[in-house]
Scaffold this motif. Structure first.
Motif, PDB file in Angstrom:
ATOM      1  N   GLN A   1      -5.914  -6.258   7.337  1.00 47.75           N
ATOM      2  CA  GLN A   1      -4.494  -6.546   7.504  1.00 47.75           C
ATOM      3  C   GLN A   1      -4.231  -7.328   8.794  1.00 47.75           C
TER       4      GLN A   1
ATOM      5  N   SER B   1       1.083 -12.568   5.283  1.00 45.95           N
ATOM      6  CA  SER B   1       1.403 -11.169   5.028  1.00 45.95           C
ATOM      7  C   SER B   1       0.526 -10.634   3.898  1.00 45.95           C
TER       8      SER B   1
ATOM      9  N   THR C   1       1.706  -5.215  -0.297  1.00 51.54           N
ATOM     10  CA  THR C   1       1.531  -3.770  -0.209  1.00 51.54           C
ATOM     11  C   THR C   1       1.929  -3.045  -1.503  1.00 51.54           C
ATOM     12  N   SER C   2       2.324  -3.791  -2.523  1.00 53.59           N
ATOM     13  CA  SER C   2       2.728  -3.176  -3.794  1.00 53.59           C
ATOM     14  C   SER C   2       1.546  -2.927  -4.716  1.00 53.59           C
TER      15      SER C   2
ATOM     16  N   VAL D   1      -2.957  -2.443  -4.940  1.00 54.81           N
ATOM     17  CA  VAL D   1      -4.147  -2.079  -4.182  1.00 54.81           C
ATOM     18  C   VAL D   1      -5.384  -2.263  -5.059  1.00 54.81           C
TER      19      VAL D   1
ATOM     20  N   PRO E   1      -6.284   0.409  -0.668  1.00 52.77           N
ATOM     21  CA  PRO E   1      -5.288  -0.497  -0.086  1.00 52.77           C
ATOM     22  C   PRO E   1      -5.925  -1.472   0.888  1.00 52.77           C
ATOM     23  N   ASN E   2      -5.312  -2.636   1.014  1.00 51.44           N
ATOM     24  CA  ASN E   2      -5.769  -3.665   1.952  1.00 51.44           C
ATOM     25  C   ASN E   2      -4.904  -3.684   3.207  1.00 51.44           C
ATOM     26  N   PHE E   3      -4.282  -2.567   3.486  1.00 52.13           N
ATOM     27  CA  PHE E   3      -3.334  -2.418   4.579  1.00 52.13           C
ATOM     28  C   PHE E   3      -3.304  -0.944   4.944  1.00 52.13           C
TER      29      PHE E   3
ATOM     30  N   ASN F   1      -0.614   2.152   6.323  1.00 51.38           N
ATOM     31  CA  ASN F   1       0.693   2.683   6.713  1.00 51.38           C
ATOM     32  C   ASN F   1       0.625   4.205   6.629  1.00 51.38           C
TER      33      ASN F   1
ATOM     34  N   THR G   1      -0.716   5.449   3.139  1.00 52.92           N
ATOM     35  CA  THR G   1      -2.133   5.238   2.839  1.00 52.92           C
ATOM     36  C   THR G   1      -3.024   6.131   3.697  1.00 52.92           C
TER      37      THR G   1
ATOM     38  N   ALA H   1       5.821 -10.371   2.280  1.00 57.94           N
ATOM     39  CA  ALA H   1       4.984  -9.578   1.377  1.00 57.94           C
ATOM     40  C   ALA H   1       5.714  -9.162   0.103  1.00 57.94           C
TER      41      ALA H   1
END
Length: 287
Positions: free
Chosen positions: A162, A171, A174-175, A177, A192-194, A196, A199, A223
């Protein structure tokens, strides 16, 4: 770490399992070569899909996307998404044009084992900023390959992915994965590739035998995404381009095995590709 009551740990694969997955991965790599060779101005996206379907049939492989359940079953063996389309684009009569960016996602099952991969192909002469978006997105995926053997938890890898995308002015979607993969296309865990707060609750440990379909989707603008009325095609809300890249990656005691790698896939008798060696700590650019 508190796990939800329905949590199931990922199924770890043996060396024999990985060898069988690699055979599926070779077919997926070859399917992508068909797409790259065909992807030029004037070609309809349905023509590309039809050739991939013929290829899978000729090799006794089951395409995993066609008929995938949803409000409308997915009608094709490839997801072909153009420009602002992020993922799940439906092949049809749309003609490729000079300057387009074509995202190709396809997966198959061979002898009971699955492999999944996505690439983004520039069509003809593509503007420099779009090419930079492709390059950075490929670097984001490479970070996953490099970092998997080094880190203890997936979140450590995802945070670096990220950061690299965002530090380049882009960006991360995030919807959607990535996912575990093996006998089924979608297995635990979600990937996930992010990072938060949500996650982190579902973080997972990195250990040999883990096989992940890692698929960052990187947008030129914001995003935010939405789904079209066909119930499948996901597009950026701001209409700016997006890039999708993916590999099926297996973590072994010797490093990372790229199940869907091009390496060796086009030999007359393709070998099983050895795992990628553990890279030196200094070998990765800061993400």
């Amino acid at each position: 770490m508190i796990r939800p009551s329905n949590y199931r740990p990922p199924e770890l694969k043996s060396a024999h399992d990985l060898a069988l997955m690699r055979q599926a991965g070779i077919l997926v790599a070859r399917a992508h070569k068909i797409c790259r060779d065909m992807a030029r101005p004037g070609v309809r996206t349905i023509e590309i899909d039809q050739e991939v379907e013929k290829f899978y049939a000729a090799h006794g492989a089951t395409p995993l996307f066609k008929g995938y359940p949803g409000r409308v079953p997915f009608p094709a063996v490839t997801c072909l998404s153009l420009n602002e389309e992020v993922v799940h684009g439906i092949p049809g009569q749309r003609v490729l044009k000079d300057g387009d960016m074509l995202k190709v996602d396809t997966a198959c099952r061979l002898n009971g084992w699955c492999a999944d991969r996505a690439i983004t192909i520039p069509i003809g002469t593509v503007r420099a900023e779009r090419l930079r978006l492709i390059r950075v997105s490929e670097e984001v995926l490479q970070i996953a390959v490099d970092e998997l053997p080094r880190r203890k938890w997936w979140s450590e890898v995802a945070s670096r992915m990220q950061k690299h995308a965002e530090s380049n002015g882009f960006s991360v979607v995030t919807s959607y994965v990535g996912h575990g993969i093996g006998r089924a296309m979608h297995e635990n865990p979600q990937v996930p590739n992010f990072v938060n707060r949500e996650t982190r609750k579902h973080d997972f440990k990195l250990e040999p035998g883990l096989v992940l379909a890692v698929e960052p989707m990187v947008n030129m603008g914001k995003a935010d995404v939405t789904t079209l009325r066909d119930h499948w095609t996901v597009v950026t809300r701001d209409g700016l381009p997006s890039v999708h890249v993916e590999h099926t990656l297996a973590l072994t005691t010797e490093g990372v095995m790229i199940i869907t790698s091009d390496e060796g896939a086009f030999d007359p008798d393709p070998p099983i590709v050895a795992p990628v060696p553990h890279p030196p700590e200094s070998g990765l650019s800061p993400a």
